[in-house]
Design a protein around this motif. Sequence first.
Motif, PDB file in Angstrom:
ATOM      1  N   MET A   1       0.813  -1.212   0.000  1.00 53.48           N
ATOM      2  CA  MET A   1       0.000   0.000   0.000  1.00 53.48           C
ATOM      3  C   MET A   1       0.852   1.270   0.000  1.00 53.48           C
ATOM      4  SD  MET A   1      -2.934  -1.190   2.712  1.00 53.48           S
ATOM      5  CE  MET A   1      -3.773   0.395   2.723  1.00 53.48           C
ATOM      6  N   ILE A   2       2.136   1.137   0.326  1.00 52.68           N
ATOM      7  CA  ILE A   2       3.043   2.288   0.301  1.00 52.68           C
ATOM      8  C   ILE A   2       3.426   2.532  -1.154  1.00 52.68           C
ATOM      9  CG2 ILE A   2       5.279   3.198   1.076  1.00 52.68           C
ATOM     10  CD1 ILE A   2       3.430   2.723   3.429  1.00 52.68           C
ATOM     11  N   PRO A   3       3.225   3.737  -1.667  1.00 54.36           N
ATOM     12  CA  PRO A   3       3.553   4.000  -3.070  1.00 54.36           C
ATOM     13  C   PRO A   3       5.033   3.750  -3.364  1.00 54.36           C
ATOM     14  CG  PRO A   3       2.339   5.843  -2.133  1.00 54.36           C
ATOM     15  CD  PRO A   3       2.684   4.922  -1.006  1.00 54.36           C
ATOM     16  N   HIS A   4       5.289   3.228  -4.541  1.00 52.22           N
ATOM     17  CA  HIS A   4       6.669   2.965  -4.948  1.00 52.22           C
ATOM     18  C   HIS A   4       7.467   4.261  -5.074  1.00 52.22           C
ATOM     19  CE1 HIS A   4       6.315  -1.331  -5.489  1.00 52.22           C
ATOM     20  NE2 HIS A   4       5.115  -1.111  -5.992  1.00 52.22           N
ATOM     21  N   GLU A   5       6.767   5.388  -5.177  1.00 50.60           N
ATOM     22  CA  GLU A   5       7.448   6.678  -5.280  1.00 50.60           C
ATOM     23  C   GLU A   5       8.014   7.152  -3.949  1.00 50.60           C
ATOM     24  OE1 GLU A   5       3.570   7.147  -5.861  1.00 50.60           O
ATOM     25  OE2 GLU A   5       4.296   5.664  -7.271  1.00 50.60           O
ATOM     26  N   ALA A   6       7.614   6.522  -2.860  1.00 44.63           N
ATOM     27  CA  ALA A   6       8.110   6.936  -1.544  1.00 44.63           C
ATOM     28  C   ALA A   6       9.637   6.866  -1.568  1.00 44.63           C
ATOM     29  CB  ALA A   6       7.539   6.052  -0.452  1.00 44.63           C
ATOM     30  N   ASP A   7      10.270   7.979  -1.244  1.00 42.97           N
ATOM     31  CA  ASP A   7      11.732   7.990  -1.326  1.00 42.97           C
ATOM     32  C   ASP A   7      12.363   7.258  -0.147  1.00 42.97           C
ATOM     33  OD1 ASP A   7      11.926   9.771   0.861  1.00 42.97           O
ATOM     34  OD2 ASP A   7      12.089  11.519  -0.438  1.00 42.97           O
ATOM     35  N   ARG A   8      13.644   7.041  -0.263  1.00 38.97           N
ATOM     36  CA  ARG A   8      14.380   6.269   0.735  1.00 38.97           C
ATOM     37  C   ARG A   8      14.260   6.894   2.127  1.00 38.97           C
ATOM     38  NH1 ARG A   8      18.268   2.370   1.041  1.00 38.97           N
ATOM     39  NH2 ARG A   8      19.734   2.558   2.772  1.00 38.97           N
ATOM     40  N   THR A   9      14.299   8.218   2.192  1.00 36.02           N
ATOM     41  CA  THR A   9      14.210   8.904   3.482  1.00 36.02           C
ATOM     42  C   THR A   9      12.872   8.623   4.156  1.00 36.02           C
ATOM     43  OG1 THR A   9      15.687  10.638   2.680  1.00 36.02           O
ATOM     44  CG2 THR A   9      14.355  11.151   4.618  1.00 36.02           C
ATOM     45  N   GLU A  10      11.787   8.664   3.397  1.00 38.37           N
ATOM     46  CA  GLU A  10      10.461   8.381   3.956  1.00 38.37           C
ATOM     47  C   GLU A  10      10.363   6.938   4.439  1.00 38.37           C
ATOM     48  OE1 GLU A  10       7.397  11.148   1.431  1.00 38.37           O
ATOM     49  OE2 GLU A  10       8.397   9.515   0.359  1.00 38.37           O
ATOM     50  N   ARG A  11      10.908   6.014   3.649  1.00 33.55           N
ATOM     51  CA  ARG A  11      10.878   4.603   4.038  1.00 33.55           C
ATOM     52  C   ARG A  11      11.752   4.363   5.265  1.00 33.55           C
ATOM     53  NH1 ARG A  11      13.273   1.734   0.065  1.00 33.55           N
ATOM     54  NH2 ARG A  11      13.882   3.587  -1.078  1.00 33.55           N
ATOM     55  N   GLN A  12      12.908   5.034   5.327  1.00 38.04           N
ATOM     56  CA  GLN A  12      13.799   4.894   6.482  1.00 38.04           C
ATOM     57  C   GLN A  12      13.124   5.456   7.735  1.00 38.04           C
ATOM     58  OE1 GLN A  12      17.094   3.618   6.168  1.00 38.04           O
ATOM     59  NE2 GLN A  12      17.243   3.593   8.380  1.00 38.04           N
ATOM     60  N   GLU A  13      12.434   6.570   7.592  1.00 47.74           N
ATOM     61  CA  GLU A  13      11.709   7.164   8.717  1.00 47.74           C
ATOM     62  C   GLU A  13      10.631   6.213   9.229  1.00 47.74           C
ATOM     63  OE1 GLU A  13       8.884  10.619   8.198  1.00 47.74           O
ATOM     64  OE2 GLU A  13      10.556  11.593   9.230  1.00 47.74           O
ATOM     65  N   LEU A  14       9.906   5.574   8.322  1.00 46.64           N
ATOM     66  CA  LEU A  14       8.879   4.613   8.719  1.00 46.64           C
ATOM     67  C   LEU A  14       9.505   3.436   9.462  1.00 46.64           C
ATOM     68  CD1 LEU A  14       6.017   3.470   8.757  1.00 46.64           C
ATOM     69  CD2 LEU A  14       6.407   2.640   6.415  1.00 46.64           C
ATOM     70  N   LEU A  15      10.633   2.940   8.968  1.00 45.28           N
ATOM     71  CA  LEU A  15      11.309   1.822   9.630  1.00 45.28           C
ATOM     72  C   LEU A  15      11.792   2.216  11.025  1.00 45.28           C
ATOM     73  CD1 LEU A  15      12.309  -1.088   9.461  1.00 45.28           C
ATOM     74  CD2 LEU A  15      14.386  -0.221   8.347  1.00 45.28           C
ATOM     75  N   THR A  16      12.326   3.416  11.158  1.00 45.53           N
ATOM     76  CA  THR A  16      12.764   3.903  12.471  1.00 45.53           C
ATOM     77  C   THR A  16      11.575   4.022  13.421  1.00 45.53           C
ATOM     78  OG1 THR A  16      14.634   5.072  11.494  1.00 45.53           O
ATOM     79  CG2 THR A  16      13.913   5.817  13.667  1.00 45.53           C
ATOM     80  N   MET A  17      10.444   4.512  12.911  1.00 49.83           N
ATOM     81  CA  MET A  17       9.244   4.613  13.748  1.00 49.83           C
ATOM     82  C   MET A  17       8.772   3.227  14.170  1.00 49.83           C
ATOM     83  SD  MET A  17       6.983   7.811  12.274  1.00 49.83           S
ATOM     84  CE  MET A  17       6.779   7.175  10.630  1.00 49.83           C
ATOM     85  N   ALA A  18       8.874   2.240  13.285  1.00 50.76           N
ATOM     86  CA  ALA A  18       8.469   0.880  13.628  1.00 50.76           C
ATOM     87  C   ALA A  18       9.330   0.336  14.770  1.00 50.76           C
ATOM     88  CB  ALA A  18       8.562  -0.026  12.398  1.00 50.76           C
TER      89      ALA A  18
END
Length: 153
Positions: A90-107
Amino acid sequence: MSLIARLRAYATEALGVGSHETVDDTHLAATALLVHVARVDGILAPSESERLSRLVQGHYADGPDAARALIERAAAIDSETRDVASLVEMIPHEADRTERQELLTMAWSVAAADGHVDEFEEALVERLGRLLGFDDGAIAAARRSGQHSVGIA
């Protein structure tokens, strides 16, 4: 990418339609992932719930009421979803690395909110990191950052 996601992306790009929905969908999917992490060990500790609320309010919602509503919607989606991979899709493929890294850190931060990360939480967040496209080094860095944010060394 699912057919619906591709159609939504096409409408957003070609027609400028639905871009607000895509942002909302991204926030909803990210919140559902965080809810999944918080509930994976079968216990939603008050500290995990509080941490989840603060993160959602700080990143995806304007105020505590909006955060609460988003978490409720995300919890419903999480309950209907069989696997974390479905939520990641459900996460758009356009999500940049920083956004994905932020989500992982929040997890990691949600997983550690109760003072420890159990084996179910650890396995889930590591898998989430791989699904988001990170190697072991990046996953470990996000873990350190997420645990540091809740005061765990």
